[in-house]
Design an enzyme around this catalytic site. Structure first.
Site, short mmCIF file in Angstrom:
data_model
loop_
_atom_site.label_atom_id
_atom_site.label_comp_id
_atom_site.label_asym_id
_atom_site.label_seq_id
_atom_site.Cartn_x
_atom_site.Cartn_y
_atom_site.Cartn_z
N LYS B 89 -1.32 -6.30 -5.45
CA LYS B 89 0.11 -6.74 -4.86
C LYS B 89 -0.12 -7.19 -3.63
O LYS B 89 0.72 -8.19 -3.26
CB LYS B 89 0.88 -5.29 -4.75
CG LYS B 89 1.22 -4.82 -6.14
CD LYS B 89 2.34 -5.57 -6.91
CE LYS B 89 2.76 -4.99 -7.99
NZ LYS B 89 3.63 -5.92 -8.78
N GLU B 111 11.46 -4.54 -3.21
CA GLU B 111 11.72 -3.48 -4.21
C GLU B 111 10.40 -2.88 -4.72
O GLU B 111 9.47 -3.61 -4.40
CB GLU B 111 12.68 -4.16 -5.57
CG GLU B 111 11.55 -4.67 -6.48
CD GLU B 111 10.91 -5.83 -6.15
OE1 GLU B 111 11.29 -6.46 -5.07
OE2 GLU B 111 9.80 -6.23 -6.49
N SER B 377 -6.44 -3.67 -11.82
CA SER B 377 -5.50 -4.20 -11.00
C SER B 377 -5.30 -3.27 -9.75
O SER B 377 -4.98 -3.52 -8.57
CB SER B 377 -4.09 -4.31 -11.52
OG SER B 377 -3.61 -3.35 -12.40
#
Lengths: 258, 393
Positions: B89, B111, B377
């Site tokens: 991220k 968010e 990830s």
């Protein structure tokens, strides 16, 4: 062809009061009786909201009414039936307002046709892009359906003119960069924006919405626009009402009189 | 490039910018400037330096020998779990905060679902000295308490989203509402390849460093840049977009997206959007969306909070539509077993999102010559509570 919205706005001798409420709220079958009570109370136009699960442009009041309406079982199909019944009882222009997805799932062309057949005079679809609408313009014109687009204080002059050329009936001037919701009075900055809009001499009249909640904001807005749209404060009234018809009369009266 | 966004912001039939007028100037400002800013050499240098020295890139491409032996193929793990903050991220939040600064914005909103994007945003805000507000569903705040406190330690304000089911979709609604109310000084860092154009494209570009690195690393591993398979989990789809991006035009590289089937695709508690969704509009773009016949968005379910989203990015909807990416899915149980399997064979506890990608291995018909890259990830630290509650280890 006559359109009730255009007739109303071109003949209006006083500011127009358009009242928004959510279909199927507070009760599933209340859509009709609220419309009738609004006409009797002296409102000039009604805007019925199609409830949606994710109303991103709305503040807490309208969000809650959307949720309750959906929990009650409201659907687009049922709403169009209710509107057809309302049309037989009142003469006021009826506008449907809603987020795009329920309309898209119903099918744009079918929705426009069925809405016109039910007696709807105009539509407001806040997340419908202008260029996407252009392909339907011929159809909505032929059905005599007005389509109003929103402008906000940050909309450029060039874009306002484009929106004016694509809108029929009126332009929905959002009073502030905000989600829907009741506020006390307008700031000087907002009044300057209303004044600027008036100076553009647009083809369509503009109605001011978002933040209209009392006579002060009503009168401030009417000094510049052709009228106002009130939603959240009306829905708050509906939420707490025991005697709805009387409260709707009181609401309209208090809003439009000093 | 064949699968690139067009000038109107569409991937085939999907994408666009379906936003109320109040958001138009902000999104338009971004649309007009994002490519120009991203392409500036000064921006590129700053972005690359931070990715290298702060995030810890390039992340390794690790040959998982024991896993390879088990599945009879050459399996590589792209170790995004080794990024600072524990997931891919941060590649996107670094890019977007540099962009926000260039646009003259002083405040950041975001968010978050599981909290990984929220933590990555709070981290870069601390790094740049910018004010940070993160919206998080109230239910997710309860489920992911450590990440809430991580964000607070980093100086972010975490605001509970109290509408709807109080999860990621509702947090996204609240962030959009905040942006409508604060258009001038605030940039909204969306965490996935969703939202109105240019977000899906912009986030894809920032995440594309993943496949850029895989290509280089494979050359030294196997002598050429292309594997036979690239596998990644898909919630909104940001890590998959990054892992697939530089392979989209290499049609002989099979791309596999793994969605969360929750308790089973037909159980009514699932987040497998390509299996259950129809075209619709949510959060500013037209994409595949789980919804009722009447167009109301259906609340998704997955044991993994990061895959718990009712749509997928418009790029993925297009890749599904064209058949370029094959979408499979894994249930909660399959993913949890795969997570434990990776822990036991390789000593790596994956995030439950990433465990869904591992679970796809048993669904592929592999041969011993096949080279498979799995995008790992994120790491599983944030999910210990869920592993413990699940208990089957």
């Amino acid at each position: 062809m006559k359109n009730r919205i255009t007739d109303l706005l071109s003949n209006a001798r006083k500011p127009v009061l358009s009242v928004f409420y959510t279909a199927g709220f507070p009760g599933l079958e209340d859509t009709e009786s609220i419309a009738v009570a609004l006409e009797e109370a002296g409102a000039d136009m009604i805007e019925i909201g199609i409830p949606f699960s994710d109303p991103v442009a709305d503040g807490p009041t309208i969000q809650a009414s959307n949720k309750q309406a959906l929990d009650n079982g409201m659907t687009v199909v049922l709403l169009l039936k209710q509107v057809a019944a309302i049309r037989k009882k009142i003469e006021l222009p009826i506008i449907l307002m809603g987020y795009l997805n329920p309309v898209m799932q119903y099918g744009f062309e079918k929705f426009f046709q069925d809405a016109a057949r039910a007696g709807v005079d105009g539509l407001i679809l806040p997340d419908l892009p202008l260029d996407e609408f252009e392909q339907y313009r011929g159809l909505t014109d032929s059905l005599n359906l007005g389509v109003s687009f929103l402008i906000s204080p940050t909309t450029s002059e060039e874009r306002i003119k484009k929106i004016d050329s694509l809108s029929t009936g009126f332009i929905y001037a959002v009073s502030a960069s905000s989600t829907t919701g009741a506020k006390g009075e307008f700031t000087d900055e907002q009044l300057t924006y209303f004044k600027r809009l008036k100076s553009y001499k647009l083809k369509n009249p503009f109605l001011i919405g978002f933040g209209i909640s009392n006579y002060t904001t009503y009168a401030q807005a009417c000094a510049y626009g052709a009228g106002v749209i009130v939603g959240s404060s009306f829905i708050q009234q509906l939420s707490k009402s025991d005697d709805r018809d009387a409260d709707i009369r009181t609401f309209v009266n208090a809003l439009t009189n000093p | 490039m064949k699968y690139e966004v067009d000038e109107r912001g569409y991937y085939g039939n999907f994408g666009g910018a379906y936003i109320p007028e109040m958001l138009y100037p902000n999104v338009e400002e971004l649309r007009m400037q994002y490519l120009e800013i991203i392409r500036e050499p000064v921006f590129q240098k700053e972005f690359t330096d931070l990715l290298r020295n702060y995030v810890g890139r390039p992340t390794s491409l690790y040959h998982a020998a024991r896993l390879s032996e088990k599945y009879k193929a050459k399996i590589y793990l792209k170790r995004e779990d080794l990024c600072h903050t524990g997931a891919h991220k941060i590649n996107n939040t670094i890019g977007q905060i540099l962009l926000a600064r260039r646009l003259g914005k002083q405040k950041i909103i975001a968010e978050t679902g599981a909290g990984q994007h929220g933590v990555a945003t709070a981290t870069v805000c601390a790094l740049m000295g910018m004010e940070c507000v993160v919206y998080m569903g109230k239910l997710d705040m309860e489920r992911q308490r450590p990440n809430v406190e991580r964000m607070r330690i980093l100086g972010a304000q975490v605001v509970p989203a109290l509408s709807g089911n109080m999860t990621l979709k509702d947090a996204t609604n609240e962030a959009m509402r905040h942006w409508i109310n604060h258009p001038a000084d605030t940039h909204y860092i969306i965490g996935s390849v969703v939202g109105p154009h240019p977000y899906p494209h912009m986030v894809t570009l920032f995440q594309s460093v993943i496949s850029e690195e895989i290509r280089k690393q494979l050359v030294s591993e196997i002598g050429q840049p292309n594997p036979d398979y690239v596998v990644a989990c898909v919630g909104g789809g940001s890590n998959a977009a990054g892992a697939f991006y530089h392979y989209l035009d290499e049609e002989h590289v099979a791309l596999i997206g793994v969605e969360a089937a929750g308790k089973g695709v037909d159980s009514g508690e699932s987040a497998a959007t390509t299996a259950l969704g129809k075209p619709g509009v949510l959060h500013g773009s037209k994409t595949l969306l789980m919804q009722t016949h009447d167009g109301q968005v259906i609340e998704p379910y997955s044991i993994s909070a990061g895959l718990d989203y009712p749509g997928i990015g418009p790029l993925h909807a297009h890749l599904f539509d064209t058949g370029r990416v094959q979408f499979v899915n894994a249930t909660d149980d399959e993913a949890m077993h795969a997570g434990i399997e990776l822990a036991r064979t390789e000593g790596i506890i994956p995030a439950i999102e990433s465990a869904h990608a591992i679970a796809a291995l048993s669904k592929l018909e592999l041969t011993e010559e096949d080279v498979v890259v799995i995008n790992l990830s994120g790491r599983g630290d944030k999910d210990l509570e869920t592993y413990i509650r699940w208990g089957k280890y």
